[in-house]
Scaffold this motif. Structure first.
Motif, PDB file in Angstrom:
ATOM      1  N   PHE A 273       0.833  -1.201   0.000  1.00 45.52           N
ATOM      2  CA  PHE A 273       0.000   0.000   0.000  1.00 45.52           C
ATOM      3  C   PHE A 273       0.875   1.262   0.000  1.00 45.52           C
ATOM      4  O   PHE A 273       1.815   1.353   0.786  1.00 45.52           O
ATOM      5  CB  PHE A 273      -0.931   0.009   1.210  1.00 45.52           C
ATOM      6  CG  PHE A 273      -1.997  -1.052   1.170  1.00 45.52           C
ATOM      7  CD1 PHE A 273      -3.227  -0.795   0.573  1.00 45.52           C
ATOM      8  CD2 PHE A 273      -1.764  -2.313   1.711  1.00 45.52           C
ATOM      9  CE1 PHE A 273      -4.209  -1.778   0.534  1.00 45.52           C
ATOM     10  CE2 PHE A 273      -2.737  -3.302   1.667  1.00 45.52           C
ATOM     11  CZ  PHE A 273      -3.963  -3.035   1.076  1.00 45.52           C
ATOM     12  N   LEU A 274       0.546   2.219  -0.861  1.00 46.65           N
ATOM     13  CA  LEU A 274       1.302   3.473  -0.949  1.00 46.65           C
ATOM     14  C   LEU A 274       0.683   4.532  -0.036  1.00 46.65           C
ATOM     15  O   LEU A 274      -0.528   4.742  -0.058  1.00 46.65           O
ATOM     16  CB  LEU A 274       1.306   4.002  -2.383  1.00 46.65           C
ATOM     17  CG  LEU A 274       2.366   3.450  -3.334  1.00 46.65           C
ATOM     18  CD1 LEU A 274       2.111   3.958  -4.740  1.00 46.65           C
ATOM     19  CD2 LEU A 274       3.763   3.858  -2.880  1.00 46.65           C
ATOM     20  N   ILE A 275       1.526   5.186   0.747  1.00 49.38           N
ATOM     21  CA  ILE A 275       1.099   6.297   1.598  1.00 49.38           C
ATOM     22  C   ILE A 275       1.926   7.515   1.191  1.00 49.38           C
ATOM     23  O   ILE A 275       3.163   7.451   1.159  1.00 49.38           O
ATOM     24  CB  ILE A 275       1.340   5.997   3.098  1.00 49.38           C
ATOM     25  CG1 ILE A 275       0.727   4.652   3.483  1.00 49.38           C
ATOM     26  CG2 ILE A 275       0.791   7.134   3.956  1.00 49.38           C
ATOM     27  CD1 ILE A 275      -0.772   4.573   3.361  1.00 49.38           C
ATOM     28  N   LYS A 276       1.272   8.608   0.884  1.00 50.21           N
ATOM     29  CA  LYS A 276       1.991   9.812   0.474  1.00 50.21           C
ATOM     30  C   LYS A 276       2.541  10.515   1.709  1.00 50.21           C
ATOM     31  O   LYS A 276       1.827  10.708   2.690  1.00 50.21           O
ATOM     32  CB  LYS A 276       1.058  10.748  -0.291  1.00 50.21           C
ATOM     33  CG  LYS A 276       1.768  11.820  -1.094  1.00 50.21           C
ATOM     34  CD  LYS A 276       0.787  12.553  -2.005  1.00 50.21           C
ATOM     35  CE  LYS A 276       1.504  13.534  -2.910  1.00 50.21           C
ATOM     36  NZ  LYS A 276       0.555  14.245  -3.797  1.00 50.21           N
ATOM     37  N   VAL A 277       3.809  10.904   1.671  1.00 45.73           N
ATOM     38  CA  VAL A 277       4.445  11.608   2.782  1.00 45.73           C
ATOM     39  C   VAL A 277       4.888  12.984   2.287  1.00 45.73           C
ATOM     40  O   VAL A 277       5.722  13.095   1.383  1.00 45.73           O
ATOM     41  CB  VAL A 277       5.639  10.817   3.347  1.00 45.73           C
ATOM     42  CG1 VAL A 277       6.270  11.575   4.514  1.00 45.73           C
ATOM     43  CG2 VAL A 277       5.193   9.427   3.801  1.00 45.73           C
ATOM     44  N   GLU A 278       4.323  14.027   2.890  1.00 43.08           N
ATOM     45  CA  GLU A 278       4.585  15.397   2.459  1.00 43.08           C
ATOM     46  C   GLU A 278       5.146  16.216   3.613  1.00 43.08           C
ATOM     47  O   GLU A 278       5.330  15.704   4.711  1.00 43.08           O
ATOM     48  CB  GLU A 278       3.285  16.024   1.924  1.00 43.08           C
ATOM     49  CG  GLU A 278       2.716  15.280   0.721  1.00 43.08           C
ATOM     50  CD  GLU A 278       1.405  15.871   0.245  1.00 43.08           C
ATOM     51  OE1 GLU A 278       1.320  16.245  -0.936  1.00 43.08           O
ATOM     52  OE2 GLU A 278       0.456  15.955   1.065  1.00 43.08           O
ATOM     53  N   ALA A 279       5.394  17.494   3.355  1.00 42.65           N
ATOM     54  CA  ALA A 279       6.032  18.342   4.365  1.00 42.65           C
ATOM     55  C   ALA A 279       5.188  19.569   4.669  1.00 42.65           C
ATOM     56  O   ALA A 279       4.462  20.076   3.814  1.00 42.65           O
ATOM     57  CB  ALA A 279       7.421  18.779   3.884  1.00 42.65           C
ATOM     58  N   ALA A 289      14.968  21.770   2.171  1.00 40.76           N
ATOM     59  CA  ALA A 289      14.838  20.673   3.138  1.00 40.76           C
ATOM     60  C   ALA A 289      13.744  19.697   2.716  1.00 40.76           C
ATOM     61  O   ALA A 289      13.866  18.489   2.937  1.00 40.76           O
ATOM     62  CB  ALA A 289      14.532  21.233   4.527  1.00 40.76           C
ATOM     63  N   VAL A 290      12.677  20.199   2.104  1.00 40.24           N
ATOM     64  CA  VAL A 290      11.591  19.338   1.616  1.00 40.24           C
ATOM     65  C   VAL A 290      12.147  18.326   0.620  1.00 40.24           C
ATOM     66  O   VAL A 290      11.905  17.120   0.713  1.00 40.24           O
ATOM     67  CB  VAL A 290      10.474  20.182   0.958  1.00 40.24           C
ATOM     68  CG1 VAL A 290       9.457  19.283   0.257  1.00 40.24           C
ATOM     69  CG2 VAL A 290       9.774  21.041   1.999  1.00 40.24           C
ATOM     70  N   LYS A 291      12.922  18.824  -0.337  1.00 38.42           N
ATOM     71  CA  LYS A 291      13.461  17.954  -1.384  1.00 38.42           C
ATOM     72  C   LYS A 291      14.572  17.051  -0.861  1.00 38.42           C
ATOM     73  O   LYS A 291      14.635  15.863  -1.205  1.00 38.42           O
ATOM     74  CB  LYS A 291      13.964  18.805  -2.548  1.00 38.42           C
ATOM     75  CG  LYS A 291      12.841  19.546  -3.269  1.00 38.42           C
ATOM     76  CD  LYS A 291      13.363  20.350  -4.457  1.00 38.42           C
ATOM     77  CE  LYS A 291      12.208  20.995  -5.212  1.00 38.42           C
ATOM     78  NZ  LYS A 291      12.664  21.765  -6.389  1.00 38.42           N
ATOM     79  N   GLN A 535      12.223  17.388   8.289  1.00 39.30           N
ATOM     80  CA  GLN A 535      13.253  16.530   8.866  1.00 39.30           C
ATOM     81  C   GLN A 535      12.700  15.210   9.402  1.00 39.30           C
ATOM     82  O   GLN A 535      13.450  14.261   9.639  1.00 39.30           O
ATOM     83  CB  GLN A 535      13.991  17.275   9.991  1.00 39.30           C
ATOM     84  CG  GLN A 535      14.965  18.324   9.490  1.00 39.30           C
ATOM     85  CD  GLN A 535      14.287  19.498   8.825  1.00 39.30           C
ATOM     86  OE1 GLN A 535      13.172  19.862   9.195  1.00 39.30           O
ATOM     87  NE2 GLN A 535      14.932  20.102   7.848  1.00 39.30           N
ATOM     88  N   ALA A 536      11.384  15.152   9.621  1.00 39.36           N
ATOM     89  CA  ALA A 536      10.775  13.917  10.124  1.00 39.36           C
ATOM     90  C   ALA A 536      10.488  12.923   9.007  1.00 39.36           C
ATOM     91  O   ALA A 536      10.220  11.746   9.271  1.00 39.36           O
ATOM     92  CB  ALA A 536       9.478  14.245  10.878  1.00 39.36           C
ATOM     93  N   VAL A 537      10.541  13.370   7.759  1.00 37.70           N
ATOM     94  CA  VAL A 537      10.132  12.534   6.630  1.00 37.70           C
ATOM     95  C   VAL A 537      10.917  11.225   6.525  1.00 37.70           C
ATOM     96  O   VAL A 537      10.315  10.153   6.385  1.00 37.70           O
ATOM     97  CB  VAL A 537      10.210  13.335   5.306  1.00 37.70           C
ATOM     98  CG1 VAL A 537      10.058  12.416   4.091  1.00 37.70           C
ATOM     99  CG2 VAL A 537       9.132  14.414   5.290  1.00 37.70           C
ATOM    100  N   PRO A 538      12.268  11.235   6.567  1.00 39.39           N
ATOM    101  CA  PRO A 538      12.985   9.960   6.400  1.00 39.39           C
ATOM    102  C   PRO A 538      12.603   8.906   7.429  1.00 39.39           C
ATOM    103  O   PRO A 538      12.412   7.731   7.077  1.00 39.39           O
ATOM    104  CB  PRO A 538      14.463  10.375   6.539  1.00 39.39           C
ATOM    105  CG  PRO A 538      14.495  11.805   6.116  1.00 39.39           C
ATOM    106  CD  PRO A 538      13.212  12.378   6.637  1.00 39.39           C
TER     107      PRO A 538
END
Length: 603
Positions: A273-279, A289-291, A535-538
């Motif tokens: 299942f794919l979950i989109k993670v954005e900033a 930082a987003v990229k 910064q929480a994305v990874p």
């Protein structure tokens, strides 16, 4: 005899561990003489003295802009903001009035003007807006130092690699950091959205803010350990503690490098299942930082900053240029832009002051925009015009409480769209329109709202506060701020279910989205996308990729039958420790517990 170490705790805002000597940033007290002026000549002289101090501050800021470190050039706009604040009527005009009318000396008149400005800001509960007070105070201090003949730039005296400890770092200070000599940052003041926090995160400097007593406890030259993940600051650590934290530093850096290498891959669960993670961002400078962190778009662009730091209202062209640049920088990724989310007390520079006993329940957000329709229409026009650039905008409205309010808002959007058509100005007529679910009434009528919009975005910060009647910045009741309260989780589920029944996507953009501990719950609640601090994305992506959605759904079904946040928290920690042991090994179990639920573990 070896001195015992001491640990103090603040808010970890930039992950990483720094170990080194403390550099205590002390500027010394500014003497504030108080006296009344006798005669017109004395008043005229004092006015000139104040204006000279302001002029010098303008010149100093211009010189600082030229000296900003190359890696901080994108943050130099803070210095430009300070130049504008110098002439803001709350500061400049009010000080002159107090000198000329009340016959106060320049020092005391400026202090009085700063106190009045503080009152204007103090009624706002939003952490981001409160953190803008630092801009005004920093400008005021700069003028005061000029009036007193005191030096400003203690940062220039740093000659070795150090951890900077200060009561506060003004935005101008943060933009002047000597990056090659800055191991870490610690401040008594500040929050997650302060300039210091934003700059530290964008540059990867471990930082702890809001430590309250750090500048009093730390002495110049002390060895200090700064844990930017947990918020812990260890003063004069033992050899064992230093050894332990060097080991943790290596483990953390290795782990973060490993997950960052994979952070640009889609967040796909083990069962496909794919979950989109954005900033979430508020400044154009944060797009880097987003990229860099692998976010797949911007799930929340806060538009308040451009309104907050001006001496007048921004016009349509200024807003258009800002939004156009954002669209170009992020293309082809989507940008969800939120309309103005301010309270009336923040617009006193431009509108008559309102007396509100409880601004949090007063004229704010979408209510304020519907009250001041010219302001709202200007912003909508700018957003619609910018939407034609890359056709990657989504527009959402904050604090919508019901259908009547939503119909008014959509009516205004249609009105502006028709104006643009008549003027043959291009815009994206298919731009998705959505609402933020932030109040219990919106949850109650979510099924009705879902039929009128293209998406939902759940703002958990306000939803939790309004649902539990808790002010999380009130020290007397903050311990009751429970993201895992069964009522909060049921509200989120109700909103998600209503959205999905109407076949619209539902995202979450509050602080819950960026807490690794909550990933299994948010997955199990069937959210389509999560938006968080870049910064929480990874870390969040890594946990999603190592989760099974079906297992998370079963887990959520089970905890929705629990009666207390404590029961939910205990089972969640047990599950996380079992499924993601390396997260606990690297970050330490206590680091994974958000501040809002930490007290549960201690009981």
């Amino acid at each position: 005899m070896e001195q015992a170490s001491k640990t103090i705790t603040g808010i970890g805002v930039s992950p990483g561990i720094a170990i080194g000597k403390a550099y205590l940033l002390e500027r010394g007290r500014i003497p504030i003489p108080y006296y009344t002026l006798l005669g017109a000549e004395a008043v005229s002289d004092e006015v000139k003295r104040f204006e000279d101090a302001v002029n010098k501050a303008e010149q100093d800021l211009e010189l600082l802009k030229a000296k900003v470190h190359p890696d901080l050039k994108e943050h130099a706009n803070v210095l430009e903001v300070h130049q504008m604040i110098l002439r803001d009527h709350l500061l400049y005009d009010e000080t002159l009035r107090l000198i000329q009318t009340d016959k106060l000396n320049a020092h005391w008149a400026l202090i009085r003007a700063l106190m009045k400005a503080q009152e204007v800001f103090s009624t706002v509960e939003d952490e981001y807006i409160q953190s803008r007070v630092a801009d005004v105070h920093a400008v005021g201090e700069r003028i005061l130092r000029n009036l007193s003949g005191k030096e400003h730039d203690a940062l220039n005296a740093i000659k070795e690699r150090v951890i900077i400890v200060a009561h506060d770092l003004s935005p101008a200070d943060a933009a002047q950091l000597q990056l090659e000599r800055t191991l870490g940052l610690v401040t008594d003041m500040g929050g997650r959205t302060s300039h210091t926090s934003i700059i530290a995160r964008s540059l990867g400097i471990p930082a702890v803010v809001g430590a309250e007593v750090a500048s009093k406890q730390v002495q110049m030259g002390d060895i200090v350990i700064v844990d930017g993940t947990s918020g812990n600051i260890i003063i004069n650590p033992s050899e064992e503690e230093i050894s332990y934290y060097y080991e943790r530093q290596d483990q953390l850096e290795t782990y973060l490098k490993e997950i960052r290498r994979k952070s640009h891959l889609p967040a796909r669960t083990e069962d496909g299942f794919l979950i989109k993670v954005e900033a979430n961002i508020e400044l154009l400078e944060e797009v880097v930082a987003v990229k860099d962190n692998g976010a797949e778009g911007i799930g929340l662009y806060r538009t308040e900053f451009f309104f907050m730091n001006r001496t007048d209202l921004p016009d349509e062209e200024a807003l258009y240029n800002e939004y156009r640049e954002l669209s170009e920088l992020m293309a082809p990724h989507q940008v969800t832009i939120r309309t103005l989310d301010l309270g009336a007390e923040k617009l006193t520079s431009w509108f008559p002051k309102l007396e509100e006993t409880n601004p949090a329940l007063g004229l704010r957000s979408i209510r304020l925009c519907l009250q001041y329709r010219d302001l709202f229409e200007t912003q909508i026009r700018a957003i619609l015009r910018a939407s034609a650039v890359a056709r990657n905008f989504k527009l959402m409205f904050p604090l919508v409480s019901g259908i009547g309010e939503l119909h008014e808002v959509l009516g205004m959007v249609r009105k502006v769209q028709e104006q643009l058509r008549r003027q043959r100005i291009p815009f994206d007529d298919r731009m998705p329109l959505g609402v933020m679910i932030e109040v219990p009434s919106a949850v109650a009528v979510a099924d009705l709202l879902a039929k009128e919009v293209d998406f939902f975005s759940i703002g958990t910060n306000d939803l939790i506060q309004y649902s539990l009647a808790i002010d999380r910045v009130n020290e007397h009741v903050a311990y009751l701020y429970e993201p895992l309260h069964p009522g909060v989780l049921r509200f989120i589920k109700q909103a998600v279910d209503a959205g999905h029944k109407a076949k619209i996507p539902v995202s979450i953009c509050g602080e819950m989205a960026g807490e690794p501990l909550y990933v299994p719950i948010l997955l199990g609640l069937n959210l389509d996308s999560l938006s968080m601090n870049p910064q929480a994305v990874p870390r969040v992506k890594n946990l999603i990729c190592r989760s099974r959605l079906k297992s998370c759904r079963r887990f959520v079904k089970k905890i929705l039958g629990f009666r207390t946040a404590r029961e939910i928290n205990e089972l969640l920690q047990e599950m996380m420790l079992k499924n993601f042991p390396e997260e606990f090994r690297v970050f330490d179990p206590s680091d994974l517990i958000p501040k809002g639920v930490a007290h549960i573990r201690r009981r």
